[in-house]
Design a protein around this motif. Structure first.
Motif, PDB file in Angstrom:
ATOM      1  N   ALA A  51     -28.257 -15.148   1.081  1.00 45.10           N
ATOM      2  CA  ALA A  51     -28.456 -15.546   0.007  1.00 45.10           C
ATOM      3  C   ALA A  51     -30.344 -14.970  -0.270  1.00 45.10           C
ATOM      4  CB  ALA A  51     -28.964 -16.962  -0.265  1.00 45.10           C
ATOM      5  N   LEU A  52     -30.694 -14.275   0.525  1.00 43.08           N
ATOM      6  CA  LEU A  52     -31.842 -13.165   0.900  1.00 43.08           C
ATOM      7  C   LEU A  52     -31.543 -12.237   0.182  1.00 43.08           C
ATOM      8  CD1 LEU A  52     -35.409 -13.496   0.837  1.00 43.08           C
ATOM      9  CD2 LEU A  52     -34.895 -13.408   3.531  1.00 43.08           C
ATOM     10  N   ALA A  57     -31.549  -7.249  -2.427  1.00 49.60           N
ATOM     11  CA  ALA A  57     -30.782  -6.207  -3.287  1.00 49.60           C
ATOM     12  C   ALA A  57     -30.547  -5.398  -4.443  1.00 49.60           C
ATOM     13  CB  ALA A  57     -30.010  -5.823  -1.330  1.00 49.60           C
ATOM     14  N   ARG A  58     -31.198  -5.740  -5.124  1.00 50.67           N
ATOM     15  CA  ARG A  58     -30.862  -5.301  -7.318  1.00 50.67           C
ATOM     16  C   ARG A  58     -29.676  -4.727  -6.335  1.00 50.67           C
ATOM     17  NH1 ARG A  58     -36.735  -5.115 -10.097  1.00 50.67           N
ATOM     18  NH2 ARG A  58     -37.488  -7.191  -8.701  1.00 50.67           N
ATOM     19  N   GLY A  59     -29.644  -3.294  -6.286  1.00 52.71           N
ATOM     20  CA  GLY A  59     -28.315  -2.221  -5.979  1.00 52.71           C
ATOM     21  C   GLY A  59     -27.415  -2.623  -5.670  1.00 52.71           C
ATOM     22  N   VAL A  64     -21.997  -5.383  -7.688  1.00 50.38           N
ATOM     23  CA  VAL A  64     -21.299  -7.347  -7.318  1.00 50.38           C
ATOM     24  C   VAL A  64     -20.927  -7.397  -9.031  1.00 50.38           C
ATOM     25  CG1 VAL A  64     -20.946  -9.307  -6.743  1.00 50.38           C
ATOM     26  CG2 VAL A  64     -21.341  -7.668  -5.289  1.00 50.38           C
ATOM     27  N   ASP A  65     -22.187  -7.366 -10.143  1.00 51.63           N
ATOM     28  CA  ASP A  65     -21.954  -7.668 -11.456  1.00 51.63           C
ATOM     29  C   ASP A  65     -21.096  -6.884 -12.016  1.00 51.63           C
ATOM     30  OD1 ASP A  65     -24.120  -9.914 -11.310  1.00 51.63           O
ATOM     31  OD2 ASP A  65     -25.487  -8.273 -11.018  1.00 51.63           O
ATOM     32  N   PHE A  88     -22.901 -13.153  -1.829  1.00 53.22           N
ATOM     33  CA  PHE A  88     -24.137 -12.931  -0.951  1.00 53.22           C
ATOM     34  C   PHE A  88     -23.876 -13.746   0.217  1.00 53.22           C
ATOM     35  CE2 PHE A  88     -24.955 -10.069  -3.710  1.00 53.22           C
ATOM     36  CZ  PHE A  88     -25.825  -9.415  -3.876  1.00 53.22           C
ATOM     37  N   ARG A  89     -24.153 -15.033   0.053  1.00 47.65           N
ATOM     38  CA  ARG A  89     -23.695 -16.588   1.156  1.00 47.65           C
ATOM     39  C   ARG A  89     -22.590 -16.155   1.927  1.00 47.65           C
ATOM     40  NH1 ARG A  89     -27.361 -20.465   0.129  1.00 47.65           N
ATOM     41  NH2 ARG A  89     -26.572 -21.714   1.139  1.00 47.65           N
ATOM     42  N   SER A  90     -21.588 -15.102   1.365  1.00 42.08           N
ATOM     43  CA  SER A  90     -19.882 -15.368   2.181  1.00 42.08           C
ATOM     44  C   SER A  90     -20.387 -14.020   3.122  1.00 42.08           C
ATOM     45  CB  SER A  90     -19.165 -15.222   0.875  1.00 42.08           C
ATOM     46  OG  SER A  90     -18.890 -16.920   0.719  1.00 42.08           O
TER      47      SER A  90
END
Length: 311
Positions: A51-52, A57-59, A64-65, A88-90
């Protein structure tokens, strides 16, 4: 670690202990330590770390988006954002899961493993054919493979390409081979791959990350023309092998592997149609655990002529 006969693993060299490799060894030691903690604690730690990472990690968050928007254009943006955050948690949990797959004992892990569709595995084994174990790149990939070996009692060859980091290359070969009980096979060694299939063995195979444009065609993946390997059909035909889809997921504190029926009448002789069928099969597996698919990968970076790159 015991040595697998005919292993292609690189030998241990003293230079792997050089100071510039110490950070890698330290990271491996830390992963081992986390794998020794209670499983629920270590997974929760991994999810928090993921999650952090997703916030910083904006890139990668952008990748992902873009992927989710391309694949699910009709989904509400808030829903896609929630899937991204879960992803991201996964990913963070997947790092811990890799450590568990490499270091934890069967006694600790086996009670948390489950198999769905065992009848499809049994039918595939009864066919006497070699098997391409078709799957995709999921965050649960490493532990899913451990389920195959521990609960399904299915030895297999893993296809591989060398790691740039020589310490990780040395370790990964041994971790995976000692788990799978058969030597890893280089993806370029077509003769050995085909021979193994013709001899009735299973090969782990995930064709959803394009490696060679010369061996690929554009086929729909969630409706998006996507460069897709044609090697699945080629290996199945040359190896006289069956294609057995399986998909791993983490669910309620367990790791589940779901087998689907072997693909019938495959390959069909048309590269694009065969590649599209493989993509549809992987799509069905992704639907079982949407946030656990590897959306971080720039799956759509190669575009048909005239199309802009989406990233």
């Amino acid at each position: 670690m015991s040595q697998i006969p005919n292993s292609a693993a690189p030998p241990f060299r003293a230079r792997l202990l050089a100071p510039w490799h110490w950070p890698t060894w330290l990271a491996i030691a830390l992963l081992w330590l986390l794998a020794m903690l209670p499983i629920a604690w270590s997974i929760r730690f991994g999810e928090g770390l993921g999650a952090l990472t997703g916030r910083l990690a904006r890139g990668r968050r952008h990748v992902v988006d873009v992927n989710l928007k391309l694949c699910f254009p009709d989904m509400a943006e808030a829903e896609r954002d929630a899937i991204r955050d879960q992803h991201f948690r996964s990913v963070g949990a997947g790092v811990i899961e890799a450590g568990l797959a490499w270091f934890a004992s069967d006694r600790r892990l086996a009670p948390r493993f489950a198999i769905e569709g065992r009848e499809h595995l049994d039918a595939a084994l009864a066919s006497g054919k070699g098997l391409l174990l078709l799957t995709g790149h999921f965050t649960t990939l490493e532990l899913g493979a451990r389920v195959l070996c521990t609960s399904a009692q299915l030895p297999f060859h893993a296809m591989y390409r060398p790691y740039a980091n020589p310490v990780m290359d040395w370790c990964m070969h041994r971790w995976r081979e000692n788990r799978a009980k058969l030597p890893a096979l280089p993806r370029e060694d077509l003769r050995r791959l085909v021979r193994s299939l013709r001899e009735g063995r299973a090969i782990w195979y995930a064709p959803d990350q394009t490696l060679d444009e010369r061996l690929s065609v554009f086929a729909p993946f969630f409706g998006v023309p996507t460069l897709t390997l044609t090697a699945t059909a080629r290996l199945a035909q040359m190896g006289r092998a069956g294609v057995l889809p399986y998909f791993p997921r983490r669910e309620g504190g367990r790791w589940v592997v779901r087998f689907e029926p072997m693909l019938d009448a495959f390959p069909g002789g048309d590269d694009v149609l065969d590649a599209a069928r493989i993509n549809r099969t992987i799509e069905n597996g992704i639907a079982l655990a949407l946030p656990q698919y590897f959306w971080l990968h720039r799956r759509f970076k190669k575009r048909p002529p005239g199309e802009k790159r989406p990233y």
